[in-house]
Design a protein around this motif. Structure first.
Motif, PDB file in Angstrom:
ATOM      1  N   MET A 193      -4.878  16.426   7.007  1.00 26.03           N
ATOM      2  CA  MET A 193      -5.361  15.861   8.263  1.00 26.03           C
ATOM      3  C   MET A 193      -4.727  16.550   9.472  1.00 26.03           C
ATOM      4  SD  MET A 193      -7.480  13.555   7.372  1.00 26.03           S
ATOM      5  CE  MET A 193      -7.936  12.848   5.831  1.00 26.03           C
ATOM      6  N   GLU A 194      -3.819  17.498   9.243  1.00 24.20           N
ATOM      7  CA  GLU A 194      -3.121  18.115  10.364  1.00 24.20           C
ATOM      8  C   GLU A 194      -3.957  19.147  11.117  1.00 24.20           C
ATOM      9  OE1 GLU A 194      -0.861  20.919   7.194  1.00 24.20           O
ATOM     10  OE2 GLU A 194      -0.477  18.806   7.458  1.00 24.20           O
ATOM     11  N   ASN A 195      -5.090  19.594  10.555  1.00 25.81           N
ATOM     12  CA  ASN A 195      -5.924  20.583  11.222  1.00 25.81           C
ATOM     13  C   ASN A 195      -6.908  19.957  12.206  1.00 25.81           C
ATOM     14  OD1 ASN A 195      -4.715  22.670   9.837  1.00 25.81           O
ATOM     15  ND2 ASN A 195      -6.153  22.521   8.135  1.00 25.81           N
ATOM     16  N   TYR A 196      -6.823  18.666  12.373  1.00 26.81           N
ATOM     17  CA  TYR A 196      -7.720  17.967  13.280  1.00 26.81           C
ATOM     18  C   TYR A 196      -6.952  17.540  14.516  1.00 26.81           C
ATOM     19  CZ  TYR A 196     -10.773  17.908   9.256  1.00 26.81           C
ATOM     20  OH  TYR A 196     -11.558  18.291   8.210  1.00 26.81           O
ATOM     21  N   PHE A 197      -7.680  17.141  15.526  1.00 29.74           N
ATOM     22  CA  PHE A 197      -7.064  16.651  16.751  1.00 29.74           C
ATOM     23  C   PHE A 197      -6.863  15.152  16.620  1.00 29.74           C
ATOM     24  CE2 PHE A 197      -9.137  20.568  18.062  1.00 29.74           C
ATOM     25  CZ  PHE A 197      -8.150  21.169  18.827  1.00 29.74           C
ATOM     26  N   ASN A 198      -5.745  14.763  16.020  1.00 26.02           N
ATOM     27  CA  ASN A 198      -5.395  13.361  15.823  1.00 26.02           C
ATOM     28  C   ASN A 198      -4.075  13.102  16.519  1.00 26.02           C
ATOM     29  OD1 ASN A 198      -7.605  13.045  14.046  1.00 26.02           O
ATOM     30  ND2 ASN A 198      -6.390  13.864  12.382  1.00 26.02           N
ATOM     31  N   TYR A 199      -4.034  12.045  17.319  1.00 29.50           N
ATOM     32  CA  TYR A 199      -2.839  11.764  18.108  1.00 29.50           C
ATOM     33  C   TYR A 199      -2.408  10.329  17.908  1.00 29.50           C
ATOM     34  CZ  TYR A 199      -4.348  16.057  20.286  1.00 29.50           C
ATOM     35  OH  TYR A 199      -4.736  17.359  20.496  1.00 29.50           O
ATOM     36  N   GLU A 200      -1.115  10.143  17.630  1.00 28.51           N
ATOM     37  CA  GLU A 200      -0.591   8.791  17.512  1.00 28.51           C
ATOM     38  C   GLU A 200      -0.369   8.236  18.915  1.00 28.51           C
ATOM     39  OE1 GLU A 200       2.781   6.157  15.194  1.00 28.51           O
ATOM     40  OE2 GLU A 200       3.009   8.341  15.258  1.00 28.51           O
ATOM     41  N   MET A 201      -0.842   7.034  19.136  1.00 28.89           N
ATOM     42  CA  MET A 201      -0.720   6.386  20.430  1.00 28.89           C
ATOM     43  C   MET A 201       0.549   5.530  20.444  1.00 28.89           C
ATOM     44  SD  MET A 201      -3.425   7.829  21.413  1.00 28.89           S
ATOM     45  CE  MET A 201      -3.789   7.230  23.029  1.00 28.89           C
ATOM     46  N   LYS A 202       0.943   5.091  21.639  1.00 27.57           N
ATOM     47  CA  LYS A 202       2.164   4.287  21.780  1.00 27.57           C
ATOM     48  C   LYS A 202       2.131   3.005  20.966  1.00 27.57           C
ATOM     49  CE  LYS A 202       3.481   5.985  26.316  1.00 27.57           C
ATOM     50  NZ  LYS A 202       3.650   5.698  27.733  1.00 27.57           N
ATOM     51  N   ASP A 203       0.931   2.439  20.795  1.00 28.11           N
ATOM     52  CA  ASP A 203       0.823   1.164  20.073  1.00 28.11           C
ATOM     53  C   ASP A 203       0.725   1.334  18.549  1.00 28.11           C
ATOM     54  OD1 ASP A 203      -1.743   2.147  19.750  1.00 28.11           O
ATOM     55  OD2 ASP A 203      -2.742   0.449  20.724  1.00 28.11           O
ATOM     56  N   GLY A 204       0.876   2.586  18.060  1.00 29.23           N
ATOM     57  CA  GLY A 204       0.839   2.835  16.623  1.00 29.23           C
ATOM     58  C   GLY A 204      -0.542   3.137  16.071  1.00 29.23           C
ATOM     59  N   THR A 205      -1.573   3.035  16.901  1.00 27.69           N
ATOM     60  CA  THR A 205      -2.919   3.407  16.479  1.00 27.69           C
ATOM     61  C   THR A 205      -3.076   4.921  16.658  1.00 27.69           C
ATOM     62  OG1 THR A 205      -3.891   3.056  18.671  1.00 27.69           O
ATOM     63  CG2 THR A 205      -3.841   1.152  17.164  1.00 27.69           C
ATOM     64  N   TYR A 206      -4.220   5.447  16.234  1.00 27.56           N
ATOM     65  CA  TYR A 206      -4.473   6.879  16.350  1.00 27.56           C
ATOM     66  C   TYR A 206      -5.760   7.131  17.117  1.00 27.56           C
ATOM     67  CZ  TYR A 206      -0.712   8.020  13.174  1.00 27.56           C
ATOM     68  OH  TYR A 206       0.526   8.172  12.616  1.00 27.56           O
ATOM     69  N   MET A 207      -5.767   8.253  17.849  1.00 31.09           N
ATOM     70  CA  MET A 207      -6.956   8.714  18.554  1.00 31.09           C
ATOM     71  C   MET A 207      -7.389  10.005  17.853  1.00 31.09           C
ATOM     72  SD  MET A 207      -9.181   8.389  21.012  1.00 31.09           S
ATOM     73  CE  MET A 207      -8.426   7.096  21.977  1.00 31.09           C
ATOM     74  N   HIS A 208      -8.646  10.033  17.429  1.00 30.41           N
ATOM     75  CA  HIS A 208      -9.216  11.233  16.815  1.00 30.41           C
ATOM     76  C   HIS A 208     -10.178  11.849  17.815  1.00 30.41           C
ATOM     77  CE1 HIS A 208     -11.182  13.966  14.109  1.00 30.41           C
ATOM     78  NE2 HIS A 208     -12.340  13.381  14.350  1.00 30.41           N
ATOM     79  N   LEU A 209      -9.962  13.124  18.166  1.00 28.36           N
ATOM     80  CA  LEU A 209     -10.835  13.810  19.106  1.00 28.36           C
ATOM     81  C   LEU A 209     -11.862  14.658  18.379  1.00 28.36           C
ATOM     82  CD1 LEU A 209      -8.456  15.149  21.918  1.00 28.36           C
ATOM     83  CD2 LEU A 209      -9.844  13.073  21.905  1.00 28.36           C
ATOM     84  N   GLU A 210     -13.077  14.589  18.864  1.00 31.54           N
ATOM     85  CA  GLU A 210     -14.172  15.441  18.405  1.00 31.54           C
ATOM     86  C   GLU A 210     -14.728  16.134  19.636  1.00 31.54           C
ATOM     87  OE1 GLU A 210     -15.785  16.161  15.528  1.00 31.54           O
ATOM     88  OE2 GLU A 210     -14.706  14.828  14.173  1.00 31.54           O
TER      89      GLU A 210
END
Length: 184
Positions: free
Chosen positions: A1-18
């Motif tokens: 999953m590291e080749n994608y644009f995934n970011y951990e947010m402050k609240d522990g959720t994740y944002m996936h960019l497309e």
């Protein structure tokens, strides 16, 4: 999953960019939903998909309804911004010999997605020229991250011939940098 644009947010959720260069369809939403589900399983946390749409995207579907289930994505449209204008301003600053810091480069990588008179390929190349100019003051880690993003976006948004020309420019910049380091 590291080749994608995934970011951990402050609240522990994740944002996936497309990134989208075409109208977002129901089929796209199904694909995003499936990928989001696999990311949630991988991370063990909720994931939200954000789609950054190029100026070419004319129709944006953000919601998929399946029976009682509703799946939604968030979108950002780059079509209202002029990528050529941003590039002209930074190139003008460079021409005057003024330094360009990281804050001024925030939107630079996204200029090929924005509206403009020049082609995406030309804007990718102009971005590369700028980030490798003497006037730009950024950390090497930031430059590499910007190049990686440019590479991924160019691969996704350009036809194969145009992508190869942008890739060649990235490769040449890397080679020049290595030669300068070994000579310096």
């Amino acid at each position: 999953m590291e080749n994608y644009f995934n970011y951990e947010m402050k609240d522990g959720t994740y944002m996936h960019l497309e990134f989208a260069d075409h109208s977002i369809t129901e089929e796209d939403l199904r694909k995003y939903r499936e990928f989001e589900e696999s990311l949630e399983e991988f991370y063990g946390a909720p994931v939200q998909t954000m789609v950054i749409c190029s100026a070419d995207v004319k129709s944006i579907k953000t919601e998929l309804r399946d029976g009682n289930s509703i799946y939604q994505i968030r979108t950002i449209s780059m079509g209202e911004q002029d990528g050529d204008q941003i590039l002209r301003e930074l190139e003008k600053r460079k021409k005057k010999g003024k330094k360009i810091g990281e804050k001024r480069l925030t939107s630079l990588v996204m200029t090929p997605l924005m509206a403009g008179e020049t082609s995406k390929e030309q804007r990718f190349c102009r971005v590369l020229d700028l980030i490798h100019s003497e006037e730009v003051e950024i950390r090497e880690e930031t430059r590499l991250r910007m190049e990686s993003t440019i590479y991924v976006l160019a691969k996704k948004l350009l036809d194969q011939d145009a992508f190869e020309r942008v890739k060649e420019k990235i490769d040449l910049a890397f080679l020049e940098e290595k030669l300068n380091v070994s000579q310096g």
